[in-house]
Design an enzyme around this catalytic site. Structure first.
Site, mmCIF file in Angstrom:
data_model
loop_
_atom_site.group_PDB
_atom_site.id
_atom_site.type_symbol
_atom_site.label_atom_id
_atom_site.label_comp_id
_atom_site.label_asym_id
_atom_site.label_seq_id
_atom_site.Cartn_x
_atom_site.Cartn_y
_atom_site.Cartn_z
ATOM 1 N N ARG A 122 0.318 -1.372 0.282
ATOM 2 C CA ARG A 122 -0.559 0.089 -0.177
ATOM 3 C C ARG A 122 0.995 1.364 -0.059
ATOM 4 O O ARG A 122 1.652 1.918 0.685
ATOM 5 C CB ARG A 122 -1.003 0.073 1.385
ATOM 6 C CG ARG A 122 -1.917 -0.960 1.390
ATOM 7 C CD ARG A 122 -2.485 -1.043 2.283
ATOM 8 N NE ARG A 122 -3.627 -1.968 3.130
ATOM 9 C CZ ARG A 122 -4.815 -2.306 2.451
ATOM 10 N NH1 ARG A 122 -4.846 -1.958 1.173
ATOM 11 N NH2 ARG A 122 -4.797 -3.477 3.000
ATOM 12 N N ARG A 177 -5.887 -4.857 -0.743
ATOM 13 C CA ARG A 177 -7.562 -5.263 -0.711
ATOM 14 C C ARG A 177 -8.288 -3.619 -0.748
ATOM 15 O O ARG A 177 -7.694 -2.950 0.490
ATOM 16 C CB ARG A 177 -8.735 -5.449 0.008
ATOM 17 C CG ARG A 177 -9.860 -5.871 0.034
ATOM 18 C CD ARG A 177 -10.964 -6.631 1.272
ATOM 19 N NE ARG A 177 -9.801 -7.062 2.123
ATOM 20 C CZ ARG A 177 -10.050 -8.419 3.158
ATOM 21 N NH1 ARG A 177 -11.135 -8.799 2.461
ATOM 22 N NH2 ARG A 177 -9.351 -8.397 4.209
ATOM 23 N N HIS A 212 3.122 -9.516 0.692
ATOM 24 C CA HIS A 212 2.433 -8.556 2.659
ATOM 25 C C HIS A 212 4.227 -8.043 2.237
ATOM 26 O O HIS A 212 4.473 -7.699 3.616
ATOM 27 C CB HIS A 212 1.542 -9.204 2.465
ATOM 28 C CG HIS A 212 1.524 -8.593 4.170
ATOM 29 N ND1 HIS A 212 1.866 -8.202 5.671
ATOM 30 C CD2 HIS A 212 0.383 -7.040 3.969
ATOM 31 C CE1 HIS A 212 0.753 -7.333 5.730
ATOM 32 N NE2 HIS A 212 0.105 -6.712 4.866
ATOM 33 N N ARG A 248 -3.496 -6.078 19.182
ATOM 34 C CA ARG A 248 -4.599 -4.891 18.989
ATOM 35 C C ARG A 248 -6.484 -5.277 18.877
ATOM 36 O O ARG A 248 -6.855 -4.565 19.396
ATOM 37 C CB ARG A 248 -4.247 -3.384 18.189
ATOM 38 C CG ARG A 248 -5.069 -2.693 17.719
ATOM 39 C CD ARG A 248 -4.753 -1.493 16.805
ATOM 40 N NE ARG A 248 -4.548 -2.435 15.394
ATOM 41 C CZ ARG A 248 -4.688 -2.808 14.190
ATOM 42 N NH1 ARG A 248 -6.083 -2.509 14.708
ATOM 43 N NH2 ARG A 248 -4.555 -3.417 13.674
ATOM 44 N N HIS A 296 0.260 -1.346 14.919
ATOM 45 C CA HIS A 296 0.726 -1.596 13.456
ATOM 46 C C HIS A 296 1.860 -3.091 14.006
ATOM 47 O O HIS A 296 2.322 -3.385 12.730
ATOM 48 C CB HIS A 296 0.498 -1.271 12.377
ATOM 49 C CG HIS A 296 0.065 -1.559 11.114
ATOM 50 N ND1 HIS A 296 1.415 -1.742 10.134
ATOM 51 C CD2 HIS A 296 -0.403 -2.338 10.766
ATOM 52 C CE1 HIS A 296 1.134 -2.447 9.208
ATOM 53 N NE2 HIS A 296 0.073 -2.801 9.736
#
Length: 554
Positions: free
Chosen positions: A223, A253, A283, A415, A443
């Site tokens: 991304r 996505r 990823h 998280r 993250h």
């Protein structure tokens, strides 16, 4: 019906006086171009708003002059957004472009959100009409789609109600550094976003693009931002004659269209763009720069837990590392050769330091957990601390339960979704689960194993989720430099000491917020890390926020 749009379900009763006429059912889509909150004239200095759906409900009868409105209630559907491609597809880019056109209105419906005040009759009508089950229906106590409150966040003259913005600091490992390659050649360097600036990563690619001694740049992109400086640097590198290879995941996505546009621009500049693997999402977060230095080639590698996105790097907490270690360089080269087809698809490289999914990463984690079990005794228990976004993989969960029964002390910082139940006698009584929910989105993925005193620390792009471990291309890499290992332990320590933004998962599956006790000093881990970064950037190591550490020793 379009995906994730707010609609009003309207139940109507005929007014023509005929007996036996069935009630009618109608749907009114709320206009997406209008604000959800409509400001009313101010009174006594207060700001008052009415929601758009309430205005429409109030006047809904104007749309149905021949019928009486019995009920009107909001709902929203969510369609499956995954794009599934056949393994023998010839052109991934064209196929994804075709699927994107279909997704908004043709994906299978997987969720129906409704107002909690909607009548049972209306619920069943919607359920049957949309061909769903009761398990697919979610009643919402409040406005559907809470992202609408973002409209209020940007109101002027309300700075006192907003979090103060973070100004990312110069990373402590790069204070006074002018040449990033020279700095990396001397030692491994760690970056902790968003408290430390993402700019060094951008500088890394920009300097490589303009450096006459750089031969090649290879990078994965999952991304990226809408105006990505990293993509701009990669384009310039190709225009400067360097070999630039980009593994650009088109199936990220909701970023598919953005990534398709970047893929076209990169190709136009002369970059070699690989669209990822058909059956797997790439990823991993890795970049490789090959540079000629004297009579040798040196490889500089960047690995991280987060995306190469300069926008989210100011919001998401992530950790990344630069290194020029030969063994990591060998693995990085093998990784890109594998993904770009320079090796047989069935031939998985033998890694020296890193580990990858879907081949080997889950087994690596299971082996590390088993190693703690083997070394653990009631007198000298093992120790595991793992920080991630979500935990869902049942094999990992079973292994953690076994470790708990072997007296291994386990702290999980998760998280989001956590399918493990901590604190159950005979099952997970030595496992504790925390969740940090603060202004920044947690993250980073950090994994600590005591290993009988010879501590092992890893960073990864993967969570302990089945999709990460079995259905994606992911990377786990070790942190071996002692000062960086100490820093990761410190980060975990502060997270486990948070008494402001930390929640504890009970064995019942419910979370409770950690509360200050007595004379406890408040410790918000995210604020602590930011102030710590500011102190280092200012050249001061004085501690201004006291805290009581949760020791890594058992």
């Amino acid at each position: 019906m379009a995906n994730r749009t707010i609609n009003l379900a309207v139940l109507l009763e005929s007014t023509d006086g005929e007996d036996g006429v069935e009630d009618l059912f109608a749907v009114v889509q709320m206009p997406s171009m209008l604000p959800r909150f409509i400001a009313l004239p101010a009174t006594s200095g207060e700001r008052t708003f009415v929601m758009l759906e309430d205005v429409i409900k109030e006047h809904i009868a104007l749309l149905f002059s021949d019928s009486a409105v019995v009920e009107a209630a909001c709902f929203r559907i969510t369609r499956n957004a995954d794009i599934t491609l056949d393994e023998d597809v010839e052109d991934i880019l064209k196929e994804i472009q075709k699927e994107l056109k279909n997704r908004r209105k043709k994906g299978d419906i997987v969720r129906l959100e409704i107002e909690d005040k909607m009548s049972h009759t209306m619920q069943m009508t919607l359920r049957d009409w949309l061909m769903l089950t009761d398990a697919d229906i979610y009643a919402v106590d409040g406005p559907i789609d809470a992202t609408c409150f973002g409209e209020l966040y940007h109101l002027p003259d309300c700075d006192h109600l907003r979090y103060a913005p973070l100004a990312p600091q110069i990373p402590r490992d790069l204070l006074g550094v002018q040449d990033i390659f020279q700095a990396i050649a001397q030692r491994d360097i760690m970056l902790f976003h968003p408290y430390e600036s993402f700019d060094p990563m951008v500088q890394f690619i920009h300097q490589a693009a303009n450096d006459a001694d750089v031969f090649a740049i290879k990078q994965t992109l999952y991304r990226v931002s809408g105006n990505s400086p990293i993509v701009s640097a990669l384009k310039r590198a190709a225009e400067n004659g360097k070999q630039v290879t980009v593994i650009l995941e088109l199936k990220a996505r909701f970023d598919e269209a953005n990534n398709i546009e970047w893929a076209k621009r990169l190709e136009e500049s002369g970059c070699h763009v690989i669209y990822g693997l058909v059956e797997l999402k790439t990823h991993s977060k890795i970049a490789l720069v090959v540079r000629k230095e004297g009579d040798r080639l040196r490889r500089y590698v960047h690995l991280g837990t987060g995306n190469y996105n300069d926008t989210t790097a100011r919001i998401y907490t992530d950790i990344s590392m630069f290194t020029a270690r030969e063994d990591i360089g060998d693995d990085a080269t093998a990784f890109f050769n594998f993904l770009t087809g320079c090796r047989e698809p069935s031939s998985v490289p033998s890694w020296k330091e890193i580990c990858t999914a879907p081949h080997g990463l889950k087994d690596k984690f299971l082996a590390l957990i088993q190693n703690e079990i083997n070394q653990s005794t009631p007198e000298k228990p093992g120790r595991i601390i793992a920080k991630m976004n979500s935990l869902t993989n049942k094999d990992i969960i079973k292994a953690l339960y076994q470790a708990s029964n072997a007296s291994v002390q386990i702290d999980l910082i998760v998280r989001g979704i956590c399918c493990l139940r901590p604190g159950r006698p005979g099952v997970s009584e030595n496992i504790r689960v925390s969740s940090i929910i603060g202004p920044q989105l947690e993250h980073s993925r950090i994994f600590y194993f005591q290993n009988g005193g010879d501590e092992l620390l890893y960073l990864s792009s993967a969570d302990w989720m089945t999709r990460n471990l079995e259905n994606r291309v992911e990377i786990l890499f070790p942190v071996v430099q002692e000062n960086l290992k100490d820093r990761l332990k410190h980060i975990l320590d502060i997270h486990l000491s948070d008494n402001v933004n930390r929640y504890i998962l009970a064995s019942s599956g419910l979370y409770r917020k950690v509360r200050l006790q007595g004379n406890d000093m408040p410790l918000a881990s995210q604020l602590y890390f930011y102030e710590e970064a500011c102190r280092h950037a200012a050249g001061s190591h004085a501690t201004s926020i006291p805290y009581i550490p949760v020791t890594l020793e058992t």
